[in-house]
Write a protein that holds these residues in place. Structure first.
Motif, PDB file in Angstrom:
ATOM      1  N   GLN A  87       0.847  -1.199   0.000  1.00 18.70           N
ATOM      2  CA  GLN A  87       0.000   0.000   0.000  1.00 18.70           C
ATOM      3  C   GLN A  87       0.885   1.252   0.000  1.00 18.70           C
ATOM      4  N   ASN A  88       1.904   1.240   0.865  1.00 19.51           N
ATOM      5  CA  ASN A  88       2.902   2.307   0.838  1.00 19.51           C
ATOM      6  C   ASN A  88       4.079   1.764   0.043  1.00 19.51           C
ATOM      7  N   ILE A  89       4.275   2.343  -1.112  1.00 21.41           N
ATOM      8  CA  ILE A  89       5.271   1.818  -2.048  1.00 21.41           C
ATOM      9  C   ILE A  89       6.600   1.552  -1.353  1.00 21.41           C
ATOM     10  N   ARG A  90       7.158   0.385  -1.588  1.00 20.39           N
ATOM     11  CA  ARG A  90       8.442   0.031  -0.983  1.00 20.39           C
ATOM     12  C   ARG A  90       9.431  -0.372  -2.066  1.00 20.39           C
ATOM     13  N   ARG A  94      18.016   3.516  -3.671  1.00 22.24           N
ATOM     14  CA  ARG A  94      19.365   3.737  -4.220  1.00 22.24           C
ATOM     15  C   ARG A  94      19.725   2.797  -5.354  1.00 22.24           C
ATOM     16  N   MET A  95      18.793   1.919  -5.705  1.00 22.09           N
ATOM     17  CA  MET A  95      19.041   1.030  -6.838  1.00 22.09           C
ATOM     18  C   MET A  95      18.326   1.565  -8.064  1.00 22.09           C
ATOM     19  N   THR A  96      18.861   1.225  -9.235  1.00 23.55           N
ATOM     20  CA  THR A  96      18.174   1.646 -10.456  1.00 23.55           C
ATOM     21  C   THR A  96      16.851   0.887 -10.570  1.00 23.55           C
ATOM     22  N   ILE A  97      16.043   1.358 -11.488  1.00 22.04           N
ATOM     23  CA  ILE A  97      14.751   0.725 -11.744  1.00 22.04           C
ATOM     24  C   ILE A  97      14.961  -0.726 -12.181  1.00 22.04           C
ATOM     25  N   LEU A  98      15.937  -0.939 -13.031  1.00 20.75           N
ATOM     26  CA  LEU A  98      16.254  -2.300 -13.466  1.00 20.75           C
ATOM     27  C   LEU A  98      16.675  -3.180 -12.279  1.00 20.75           C
ATOM     28  N   GLU A  99      17.551  -2.648 -11.436  1.00 19.53           N
ATOM     29  CA  GLU A  99      18.010  -3.431 -10.273  1.00 19.53           C
ATOM     30  C   GLU A  99      16.872  -3.744  -9.309  1.00 19.53           C
ATOM     31  N   ARG A 147      15.046   2.479 -17.346  1.00 17.70           N
ATOM     32  CA  ARG A 147      15.653   1.374 -16.594  1.00 17.70           C
ATOM     33  C   ARG A 147      16.891   1.746 -15.785  1.00 17.70           C
ATOM     34  N   TYR A 148      17.647   2.744 -16.245  1.00 18.02           N
ATOM     35  CA  TYR A 148      18.876   3.099 -15.509  1.00 18.02           C
ATOM     36  C   TYR A 148      18.669   4.272 -14.559  1.00 18.02           C
ATOM     37  N   GLU A 149      17.412   4.709 -14.436  1.00 16.37           N
ATOM     38  CA  GLU A 149      17.137   5.815 -13.505  1.00 16.37           C
ATOM     39  C   GLU A 149      16.738   5.268 -12.136  1.00 16.37           C
ATOM     40  N   LEU A 150      16.659   6.180 -11.166  1.00 24.37           N
ATOM     41  CA  LEU A 150      16.250   5.759  -9.826  1.00 24.37           C
ATOM     42  C   LEU A 150      14.719   5.791  -9.718  1.00 24.37           C
ATOM     43  N   PRO A 151      14.156   4.910  -8.904  1.00 22.70           N
ATOM     44  CA  PRO A 151      12.686   4.849  -8.824  1.00 22.70           C
ATOM     45  C   PRO A 151      12.049   6.164  -8.388  1.00 22.70           C
ATOM     46  N   THR A 152      12.777   6.951  -7.602  1.00 26.37           N
ATOM     47  CA  THR A 152      12.214   8.220  -7.131  1.00 26.37           C
ATOM     48  C   THR A 152      12.005   9.217  -8.267  1.00 26.37           C
ATOM     49  N   SER A 153      12.649   8.958  -9.417  1.00 23.20           N
ATOM     50  CA  SER A 153      12.468   9.863 -10.552  1.00 23.20           C
ATOM     51  C   SER A 153      11.128   9.621 -11.245  1.00 23.20           C
ATOM     52  N   LEU A 154      10.469   8.545 -10.901  1.00 22.96           N
ATOM     53  CA  LEU A 154       9.204   8.203 -11.567  1.00 22.96           C
ATOM     54  C   LEU A 154       8.018   8.859 -10.877  1.00 22.96           C
ATOM     55  N   PRO A 155       7.007   9.228 -11.662  1.00 20.52           N
ATOM     56  CA  PRO A 155       5.744   9.655 -11.047  1.00 20.52           C
ATOM     57  C   PRO A 155       5.137   8.475 -10.271  1.00 20.52           C
ATOM     58  N   TYR A 156       4.259   8.830  -9.366  1.00 20.01           N
ATOM     59  CA  TYR A 156       3.647   7.871  -8.466  1.00 20.01           C
ATOM     60  C   TYR A 156       3.076   6.623  -9.155  1.00 20.01           C
ATOM     61  N   GLY A 157       2.290   6.864 -10.179  1.00 18.99           N
ATOM     62  CA  GLY A 157       1.623   5.755 -10.870  1.00 18.99           C
ATOM     63  C   GLY A 157       2.627   4.772 -11.451  1.00 18.99           C
ATOM     64  N   GLU A 158       3.746   5.304 -11.928  1.00 16.36           N
ATOM     65  CA  GLU A 158       4.750   4.436 -12.530  1.00 16.36           C
ATOM     66  C   GLU A 158       5.548   3.699 -11.460  1.00 16.36           C
ATOM     67  N   GLN A 159       5.704   4.308 -10.293  1.00 13.78           N
ATOM     68  CA  GLN A 159       6.343   3.584  -9.177  1.00 13.78           C
ATOM     69  C   GLN A 159       5.498   2.363  -8.809  1.00 13.78           C
TER      70      GLN A 159
END
Ligand SMILES: Nc1ncnc2c1ncn2[C@@H]1O[C@H](COP(=O)(O)OP(=O)(O)OP(=O)(O)O)[C@@H](O)[C@H]1O
Ligand SMILES: [Mg+2]
Length: 256
Positions: A87-90, A94-99, A147-159
């Motif tokens: 429910q609360n995104i986890r 510090r890992m890339t989206i791919l990782e 894929r090589y970006e950090l998850p925090t760079s994504l908008p909520y829906g994409e996270q």
């Protein structure tokens, strides 16, 4: 292969004096999309936590694909074929989206999660396979280009979609989604609906917690309704929708 992939059998979950779940029974059959709805604090997330081994239930049993899963550890439940989102995104910030997605897969392998070093040919091969699959999942979720970006760079829906990709990397048969549409705008919600229907097409079984009644009604074949830890209704969307107990549970609360 069992037809019934989940049986929640007389589950009670007590937190001190609070009964978060009271004698809950529920079933999930292979290939179904089933919803769990109910007002805030109804016990929905607690139910997921019991199923996935976060809590050991006070009473009752959980059967996973016909096997006793009661009181097993979360990683054991993952290995039994159940994956979840939170429910609360986890995500691992510090890992890339791919990782992040690859981490999902490593819980299935012999490799130590803390030592993802491909230092033997066997591990190297495994690493390559996992990476390929992770990239495939990212494509499926429309996240490949990030894929090589950090998850925090994504908008909520994409996270949230990334969490689904990571869950799929564990090679589950059942996906448990805890409010996957929460915080999404209309377009993101529609994209998610398509993704869930595609996952069903691919043979996944899905248990879905949701606040958004319209979303659940649109997508689920059956629905369970919790209120104050009790199962107050179950059935097809149209049956549940017109159930006076359900209407009261929702109207009796000031929300949404
Ligand atoms: N670890 C815990 N310790 C004590 N109480 C808890 C714990 N987890 C949940 N609860 C309580 O159990 C009840 C059910 O909580 P739960 O999170 O399962 O509700 P929910 O249906 O998921 O609600 P929401 O829609 O707000 O996510 C609540 O009263 C909550 O405060
Ligand atoms: Mg919850």
């Amino acid at each position: 292969m069992e037809q019934q992939v989940l049986k929640v059998d007389h589950i009670t979950q007590q937190f001190g004096g609070l009964s978060a779940l009271k004698d809950i029974n529920m079933e999930l059959n292979r290939g179904e999309i089933v919803g769990v709805i109910g007002p805030n604090g109804a016990g929905k997330t607690t139910l997921f936590n019991v199923i996935t081994g976060v809590y050991k239930p006070t009473k009752g049993m959980v059967f996973i694909d016909g096997k006793n899963g009661t009181g097993k550890k979360p990683f054991e439940i993952t290995k039994m074929g159940f994956a979840r989102t939170f429910q609360n995104i986890r995500l691992f910030p510090r890992m890339t989206i791919l990782e992040n997605v690859m981490m999902g897969a490593y819980c299935r392998t012999s490799a130590n999660v803390f030592q993802i070093i491909a230092d033997t040919p066997k591990k190297k091969k495994e690493h390559i396979r996992i990476r390929e699959r992770a990239l495939e999942l990212l494509k499926m979720m429309g996240l490949y280009e990030y894929r090589y970006e950090l998850p925090t760079s994504l908008p909520y829906g994409e996270q949230r979609r990334l969490e689904i990709a990571r869950a799929l990397a564990t090679e589950p048969m059942v996906l448990l989604l805890d409010e996957p549409a929460a915080g999404m705008n209309d377009q993101e919600t529609e994209d998610l609906r398509k993704i869930i229907l595609m996952l069903k097409q691919e043979g996944y079984t899905i248990l879905l917690i949701e606040h958004d009644m319209k979303f659940v009604m649109n997508i689920c074949e059956r629905i369970y309704v919790l209120d104050h830890g009790e199962l107050i209704a179950q059935g097809k969307p149209e049956e549940v929708n017109s159930d006076p107990k359900v209407i009261e549970a929702y109207l009796g609360k000031d929300e949404d």
